[in-house]
Design an enzyme around this catalytic site. Structure first.
Site, PDB file in Angstrom:
ATOM      1  N   ASP A 182       0.810  -1.227   0.000  1.00 31.70           N
ATOM      2  CA  ASP A 182       0.000   0.000   0.000  1.00 31.70           C
ATOM      3  C   ASP A 182       0.840   1.273   0.000  1.00 31.70           C
ATOM      4  OD1 ASP A 182      -2.544  -1.093  -0.245  1.00 31.70           O
ATOM      5  OD2 ASP A 182      -2.566  -1.649   1.866  1.00 31.70           O
TER       6      ASP A 182
ATOM      7  N   ASP B  69      -6.827  -4.265  -5.181  1.00 28.04           N
ATOM      8  CA  ASP B  69      -6.535  -2.926  -4.661  1.00 28.04           C
ATOM      9  C   ASP B  69      -5.200  -2.394  -5.181  1.00 28.04           C
ATOM     10  OD1 ASP B  69      -7.854  -4.864  -3.066  1.00 28.04           O
ATOM     11  OD2 ASP B  69      -7.892  -3.558  -1.319  1.00 28.04           O
TER      12      ASP B  69
END
Ligand code: GLY
Length: 402
Positions: free
Chosen positions: A119, A180
């Site tokens: 991330d 994601d």
């Protein structure tokens, strides 16, 4: 669990059921959007005093974000909101707070504080890349490049993917990619642009091709996560993590796909990425409740199942990014744009939390992690970010931080 789908068009899309209604809908006026934007800025102002040296937690508790330090996957969303607020208003107070926060992103990468995951794009594109693009902060640029280097270390050459989570020696996470990650890839493309080193972009090119091949299902729904064999590179199996079941379609994952494929297209011009995003968008739009705010998994299309306003906000940005890249004569382009606008209007009219106490979130009725019962029917920080990003996209010519 995936529902039987209607026959697909030549472009591989389902027929868009809402198309005629969306095209006939009177567009939301500029005054209304400006009023919603002003309400969002008012809420950011109220939270600035608590969230300049500290950050909001990923999701609220009874509508109020606990204060945390720079240690979650979500910190960049708040700093990104400050940059957006600065661009939307020109007010120096947002820029000053964002600059305070950008320094904590350098400490985080220098000290390796919870950066053992993919991330890094969410974290560093919205904080440090934005600081470089908006105010030419060279230290922030170098910090973002450090983050890109760490992200590149997660590339598994045999599988051709960036591993999502965990230490690379952890067998439970070995070879796992997740949808994601589409939003983390722009950091790699940006790093190639800035340094002239093609390795970052090569890894991103390979990952997006593998995601397109294995995460997107033939019916245009998506797996949340997919395991590749990290040694042989062979595909293994799709699994959910935050969705209802392995064969359902976690809505936020679908929204990451709708938005991520066209964002990557900005760097890697490939019409297949746009075609994929359009297939995912149509699948998503065909499974919405009447107010256009999705349930947390697309296997559910209405009450009593919880909505996920954060996925709706991501999807709105994705639909706008998709529409920008489609040919003007694409049969569904106008409907995608109308759906984005209608979603933003609904969120701004029926889903805004009242001003409340300092720390109160912006969008009500988000879901962070339903299987673990975390952040259910709460504000989610990325939902607030993408809601503001959508408002900025709709009200000015905006260059993404992605
Ligand atoms: N990227 C994690 C989430 O969407 O919850």
């Amino acid at each position: 669990m995936t529902q039987a789908s209607p026959p697909l068009s030549a472009a591989g899309r389902e027929p868009l059921r809402l198309g005629p209604a969306l095209r006939a809908r009177p567009p939301t006026g500029r005054d209304r959007l400006d009023a919603i934007l002003a309400a969002v800025l008012e809420r950011i102002d109220r939270n600035l005093a608590v969230f300049t040296d500290a950050f909001p937690a990923p999701s609220s508790v009874d509508g109020v974000y606990p204060a945390i330090d720079n240690s979650e996957w979500t910190n960049g969303f708040w700093t990104g909101m400050l940059w957006l607020a600065y661009e939307a208003s020109g007010q120096a107070r947002y820029r000053q707070a964002a600059e305070v926060q950008v320094k904590t992103f350098k400490r985080r990468i220098d000290d390796r504080i919870n950066v053992d995951h993919h991330d890094l794009g969410f974290l560093y594109s919205l904080s440090c890349v934005a600081a470089w693009k908006l105010i030419g902060d060279a230290c922030a640029r170098d910090t973002a490049l450090q983050a890109a280097d760490l992200l590149l270390e997660r590339y598994l050459p045999a599988a051709g993917i960036i591993q999502a989570w965990g230490d690379l020696s952890d067998p439970a996470q070995a070879g796992r990619m997740i949808i994601d990650c589409n939003l983390n890839l722009p950091l790699l493309y940006w790093a190639s642009q800035v340094t002239g080193d093609p390795d970052y972009a090569r890894a991103a090119d390979s990952h997006i091709a593998q995601a397109a091949r294995y995460i997107v299902r033939p019916d245009s729904s998506t797996f949340h996560t997919f395991f590749m064999d990290p040694v042989t590179g062979a595909p293994r199996e799709g699994k959910t993590h935050q969705g209802f079941s392995d064969d359902s379609c976690w809505t936020r994952g679908q929204a990451w796909g709708i938005s991520g494929f066209p964002l990557v297209h900005r760097y890697k011009a490939d019409p297949d990425l746009i075609a994929l995003s359009a297939r995912l968008a149509t699948y998503y739009l065909n499974r919405l409740p009447d107010d256009l705010v999705c349930c947390w998994d697309l296997v559910f299309t209405g009450p009593p199942h919880e909505r996920d306003s954060s996925a709706a906000a991501i999807a709105a940005c994705g639909l706008l990014e998709l529409a920008r890249a489609l040919p003007l004569l694409d049969p569904d382009r106008a409907a995608y744009e109308a759906a984005a606008l209608a979603t933003v209007e609904t969120l701004g009219t029926r889903y805004l939390l009242p001003l409340g106490e300092p720390g109160t979130g912006i969008l009500a009725h988000g879901v962070y992690h339903m299987p673990n019962r975390v952040g259910v029917d709460e504000a989610c920080l990325w939902g607030d970010y993408f809601f503001l990003e959508a408002l900025v996209r709709l009200t000015r010519a905006w260059e993404p931080y992605w």
